[in-house]
Structures are given as structure tokens and as C-alpha cells.
Design an enzyme around this catalytic site. Structure first.
Site, PDB file in Angstrom:
ATOM      1  N   SER A  35       0.708  -1.125  -0.043  1.00 21.14           N
ATOM      2  CA  SER A  35       0.138   0.157   0.053  1.00 21.14           C
ATOM      3  C   SER A  35       0.919   1.291  -0.051  1.00 21.14           C
ATOM      4  O   SER A  35       2.040   1.064   0.058  1.00 21.14           O
ATOM      5  CB  SER A  35      -0.901  -0.079   1.069  1.00 21.14           C
ATOM      6  OG  SER A  35      -0.156   0.420   2.116  1.00 21.14           O
ATOM      7  N   LYS A  36       0.301   2.404  -0.183  1.00 21.32           N
ATOM      8  CA  LYS A  36       0.895   3.688  -0.282  1.00 21.32           C
ATOM      9  C   LYS A  36       1.894   3.979   0.872  1.00 21.32           C
ATOM     10  O   LYS A  36       2.734   4.616   1.010  1.00 21.32           O
ATOM     11  CB  LYS A  36      -0.122   4.756  -0.335  1.00 21.32           C
ATOM     12  CG  LYS A  36      -0.364   4.934  -2.039  1.00 21.32           C
ATOM     13  CD  LYS A  36      -1.392   6.090  -2.013  1.00 21.32           C
ATOM     14  CE  LYS A  36      -2.028   5.862  -3.313  1.00 21.32           C
ATOM     15  NZ  LYS A  36      -3.219   6.744  -3.567  1.00 21.32           N
ATOM     16  N   ARG A  37       1.367   3.250   2.069  1.00 27.27           N
ATOM     17  CA  ARG A  37       2.386   3.275   3.256  1.00 27.27           C
ATOM     18  C   ARG A  37       3.769   2.931   3.197  1.00 27.27           C
ATOM     19  O   ARG A  37       4.608   3.169   3.907  1.00 27.27           O
ATOM     20  CB  ARG A  37       1.522   3.101   4.502  1.00 27.27           C
ATOM     21  CG  ARG A  37       0.480   3.968   5.066  1.00 27.27           C
ATOM     22  CD  ARG A  37      -0.079   3.247   6.154  1.00 27.27           C
ATOM     23  NE  ARG A  37      -0.605   1.949   6.032  1.00 27.27           N
ATOM     24  CZ  ARG A  37      -1.165   1.134   6.752  1.00 27.27           C
ATOM     25  NH1 ARG A  37      -1.037   1.648   8.033  1.00 27.27           N
ATOM     26  NH2 ARG A  37      -1.199  -0.204   6.514  1.00 27.27           N
ATOM     27  N   ASP A  38       3.793   1.900   2.396  1.00 24.28           N
ATOM     28  CA  ASP A  38       4.947   1.294   2.235  1.00 24.28           C
ATOM     29  C   ASP A  38       5.850   1.963   1.295  1.00 24.28           C
ATOM     30  O   ASP A  38       6.989   1.341   1.061  1.00 24.28           O
ATOM     31  CB  ASP A  38       4.831  -0.249   1.702  1.00 24.28           C
ATOM     32  CG  ASP A  38       3.718  -0.950   2.369  1.00 24.28           C
ATOM     33  OD1 ASP A  38       4.132  -0.986   3.659  1.00 24.28           O
ATOM     34  OD2 ASP A  38       2.760  -1.598   2.022  1.00 24.28           O
ATOM     35  N   GLY A  39       5.696   3.090   0.956  1.00 24.70           N
ATOM     36  CA  GLY A  39       6.462   3.970   0.210  1.00 24.70           C
ATOM     37  C   GLY A  39       6.091   4.147  -1.129  1.00 24.70           C
ATOM     38  O   GLY A  39       4.974   4.017  -1.187  1.00 24.70           O
TER      39      GLY A  39
END
Length: 461
Positions: free
Chosen positions: A238-242
Site C-alpha cells: 500500500s501507499k504507506r509502504d513507500g
RNA sequence: GACCCUUUCAUCUAGUGGCCAAGGAUAUUACGUUUUCAUCGUAAAAACAAAGGUUCAAAUCCUUUAGGGGUCGCCA
């Protein structure tokens, strides 16, 4: 001829997962001197945007992948799909269904309550009566009611589902527009695709599409369903993973060849080989070597690959690329000196640019901790003597500067570090960095002396 | 919940019944090279998800369990 495709829906940027599957498709086409086509799946008019199409094209351009022929837009082919819907209706292979959304919801609720897989119950399949008032019908395709729908997946192997798993799904909405699984099958067939490589989230769409192929008498292509890319913890990316947007990698200072090399090794391998040029990928790629299981994103490896490609990049290219990162040394006669002194210290172009700036820009201040450590004891004296020696040395090359340091070390019978540390902090403001002789060769005697004298002033103050 | 896919070091992977007391790469640690850092070199540590089978022999075949993922739309 092998013909593959990438078929994104333009709802956002190009995701690295999408780039990997399209890379696989592209490589397979190139390897076989085939064609790689692009189709934009924009049947959902509400969610699509032109910017998204451009963003995808831009990302393709950055990594150096190109498609053959013209891009196909599904939104411009509605007449064509309509023709096939009418044809199936006429042939009795599809039918109008007057079930309302509310009724459908209710049916699903009931099925869920019973713990069943939700599916349409076929109530209008053989309907001949008078249709209910005020309901715009959808069109459903007649899926087989018994037996199995099976195909051989190039990665997963034999795959088959029970006919009962595939219901009479909708091929045209009540407003007449066609649905995804219907248009995909038609376009894949009409575009003459031989090999469809896509994410394995489409595994369940395949039997539905096969229903369409068969109803229309099209021949079924080879399917390859590639497992997803997860984050470093093995969870959904997801976007939180960079960075998930391909173009973010450009901004972060990655080279496209590093990103492609990284992605091609995610789920695919060729023995023990790690480094692949695009030419090698094309030569060696084969979808039969793609792994069945999902793989995890691994930033360390990407960084390592990027460092590798930076180290091996011609200076002309490197200098050109650095312009976007605020460093323009294209016309500098010190260009090669600068890059040789720094390119092994930057894993990304961002890091490389900051390494270069560290040398090119005189330190505006000295980090208190560094200064205390490096400027202690007789550092002032040594630096002073060094300046004097430099004035008479007429040095300009790395070797000549090195000799100056050597001579002061020999004369005072001190360790190299005794002059090295104060000198480095004087020149860079930092305790670490490129070789001193390299730095001085870049700066020249005049600038070197200026920086050292400034440091001496600072110490004496 | 139902159905499906999947499972080798922390991570990417090699491996298709004997060549595997499991190989490579990244990351980690140590040592060496280096004025420092980085690069580079050498070395160490590190895995067949679990349990049962089949077989003279299993990481490889079968079964069950567990973990992870996916699908179940008039989205794509």
C-alpha cells in the site's frame, strides 16, 4: 507471432506491480520479435481521467518501454461491443434480465446467510413472459450450467472451476454499456493476442472471459497469472509502504535500468544471475520461469542495484541526469574528477547530488561535534603549515596533492589522520567523504587554501 | 463465510526423487584495503511452515493442519 498487451484502467498513476506485469509482457513480445500492445480500459467513464493516461504513458517512456501501433481506447469502441451484445442476444446466447438491484441485493443476502458463494440464480434465463414495468433490463450471458471450465495457466498450471462457480454474469448494464469481462475478452481476441500476462487477481475472471470467447467463437489465448507483489512484511503493498508510483522512483533518484532489473527479479529468475541489462532480459526471459508465489518488495536490493548502475553509468549520462537534482557539471572541466570522487558514495542520484554539493559548496559552518574532535590539539599549527607548503607546491593533480600531505606527515612524523581529519572538516565541514587529494584536485589550490584559512580563523576565534 | 492460489535463510531466489549434511544475491556481523566514509575483497551467521505417509532414497510425490494472498459488483 507472439502478441502481448498491457491493459491498464486509467484511474491513477502506473503502479510498480503494473509495471512488472507489463515488463514481463513486453519482454516476452520482444524476445519473440512479436508485438506489445497497449489498451486503455476506460469503460468506467466516471472514474477515468486523461491525466491518468498521460501519467501511464510518461512512466512507460521513462523506463524505455514502448508499445507497438496505436493505443486502443475502449471508450471509443462501444459501438463494436454493442454489435456483439446484439449478436449474442439474437443467437440466444445471452438474454435480458429484469431483476432490480434491490432484488439482487436481497438474493445475495440470503445466499450469504446460508454460507454460500453469491451468484445470480438464472431466473430470467428462460423467461418468455411479459417483462415487469419500469425496469431497464441488463443483458446476461448464458454460462454453462454443468461441467467444468478449465484452461492451462502458463504459471499456475492446470486450472479449472466448476461451472456452478460461474453464473450468468452481466455483459451489458441497464444503460446499455458493456462490462469489463465482456470487453476484455472481445478486445483480447480482436487484437489478436496470443499471450495474456496479468496479475493473478484476474484468475477468477478468466473462466468468465472464456465463456465469452466460446460464445463468440474466438480462440482462447495463453494465460499467465503472475502473483502479486507484497510489502517487506509480506502484506499487501500500500501507499504507506513507500513509493508505489513508478514516477516517484524517478524523483527519488533511481535509474530506470535499476528499477527494471529489480522488478524483473521479483518473481522471475535465471539461475544465479542478479544483474540483467534490458538486452539480457529480452534474451533470457521466459514466462515458464516465473514463480507461482507472491514476492515481497525489498528496498535494500533496489538500492544496491541502483548503486551498481550509478557506478557503471557513463559520465555523460550521469552529468545529464544530475541536472534534475540541482547539480549541473555538464560543462565543467572537473566533471570526471567530481564523478570519480563521488559516484561510489551515492545509492541514488539524490545522494550523489548531495555528495557533489558537499564538495562544491564551501562549508558555511562546522558541525560543533566535528569541529571539537577534528580541530583539537595542534591541528591549527598543522593546518597552518599545510597552507604554507601548498603555496609553494604548485600542485594541481590528485597525486601532487597527495604528495603534499605525505610530505607534511613525514616531516612532522605524524599519522595521516592527524592532518586528514582537520583538513577534511576544513574542506567539507564533514568527518566523512571523498578522498582529500581528490577533493583538492577538484577545488584547486586557491579554493583549498581559502577554506583552510577560514577554518584556522574559526579555530582561533 | 464459501471457493481458489500459495508456502526454501530477515528479503529476492536456485532446486522438478539420489549430484543438497540445500547454492547464489541483498541485508547483517567480523576482518582486510582506505587519512575518514563509501567502494572493493575475504569470512561468518542464516531456510526446506508443521505433522503424517509413499519410497532403498523426499525440499522435490500424496494427505491433513497452519500462515499469507486472491475472488465472490449493473468496478476494472
Amino acid at each position: 507471432m507472439i502478441r502481448t498487451r498491457f491493459a491498464p484502467s486509467p484511474t491513477g498513476y502506473l503502479h510498480i506491480g503494473g509495471l512488472r506485469t507489463s515488463l514481463f509482457s513486453w519482454l516476452w513480445a520482444k524476445k519473440n520479435q512479436g508485438e506489445f500492445l497497449l489498451r486503455i480500459e476506460d469503460t468506467d467513464l466516471a472514474r477515468n481521467s486523461e491525466e491518468a493516461v498521460e501519467a501511464i504513458l510518461k512512466a512507460f517512456d521513462w523506463v524505455g518501454m514502448s508499445y507497438d501501433g496505436e493505443a486502443i481506447f475502449q471508450s471509443k469502441r462501444f459501438d463494436l461491443y454493442k454489435k456483439y451484445i446484439d449478436q449474442l442476444l439474437e443467437e440466444g446466447k445471452a438474454y435480458k434480465c429484469y431483476m432490480t438491484k434491490e432484488e439482487l441485493d436481497q438474493l445475495r443476502e440470503e445466499q450469504k446467510a446460508k454460507g454460500e458463494r453469491t451468484r445470480y440464480d438464472g431466473r430470467y434465463r428462460d423467461f418468455t413472459g411479459t417483462p415487469p414495468e419500469g425496469v431497464e433490463p441488463v443483458v446476461r450471458i448464458k454460462a454453462p450450467q454443468e461441467g467444468k471450465i478449465s484452461f492451462v495457466d502458463g504459471i499456475k498450471g492446470e486450472f479449472s472451476v466448476d461451472a456452478s462457480e460461474v453464473d450468468d454474469f452481466i455483459i451489458a448494464r441497464s444503460d446499455g454499456t458493456p462490462t469489463y469481462n465482456f470487453v476484455v475478452a472481445i478486445d483480447d481476441a480482436l487484437m489478436g493476442l496470443t499471450d495474456v500476462i496479468r496479475g493473478d487477481d484476474h484468475l477468477y475472471n478468466t473462466p468468465k472471459q472464456i465463456v465469452v470467447y466460446e460464445a463468440l467463437g474466438f480462440s482462447v489465448p495463453n494465460f499467465y497469472h503472475v502473483a502479486m507483489i507484497n510489502n517487506e512484511q509480506g502484506r499487501k503493498l500500500s501507499k504507506r509502504d513507500g513509493a508505489t508510483d513508478v514516477m516517484e522512483y524517478k524523483a527519488l533518484g533511481y535509474l530506470p535500468e535499476a528499477l527494471l532489473n529489480f522488478l524483473v527479479r521479483l518473481g522471475w529468475s535465471h539461475g544465479d544471475q542478479e544483474i540483467f541489462s534490458v538486452e539480457e532480459m529480452i534474451e533470457l526471459f521466459d514466462p515458464k520461469d516465473i514463480n507461482k508465489s507472491s514476492s515481497n518488495y525489498n528496498l535494500d536490493k533496489l538500492l544496491w542495484l541502483n548503486a551498481h548502475y550509478i557506478k557503471n553509468k557513463p559520465h555523460d549520462d550521469l552529468a545529464e541526469l544530475l541536472v534534475d537534482f540541482g547539480v549541473d557539471i555538464r560543462d565543467s572541466d572537473k566533471r570526471d574528477l567530481i564523478l570519480n570522487a563521488t559516484k561510489e558514495r551515492g545509492k541514488t542520484l539524490v545522494e550523489l547530488a548531495s555528495q557533489i554539493n558537499l564538495i562544491l559548496n564551501a562549508p558555511s559552518e562546522y558541525n560543533a561535534k566535528n569541529a571539537k574532535k577534528a580541530f583539537k590539539g595542534d591541528a591549527v599549527e598543522i593546518l597552518g603549515e599545510f597552507v604554507e607548503m601548498l603555496k609553494g607546491a604548485n600542485a594541481s593533480t590528485k597525486e601532487e596533492y597527495h604528495a603534499v600531505i605525505e610530505s607534511i606527515v613525514a616531516k612532522r612524523e605524524i599519522g595521516f589522520g592527524k592532518i586528514g581529519q582537520p583538513l577534511r572538516v576544513s574542506l567539507l565541514g564533514s568527518m566523512t567523504g571523498s578522498g582529500l587529494d581528490e577533493i583538492m584536485a577538484i577545488l584547486g589550490t586557491e579554493e583549498t587554501i581559502r577554506r583552510v584559512e577560514k577554518a584556522i580563523e574559526f579555530i582561533n576565534a
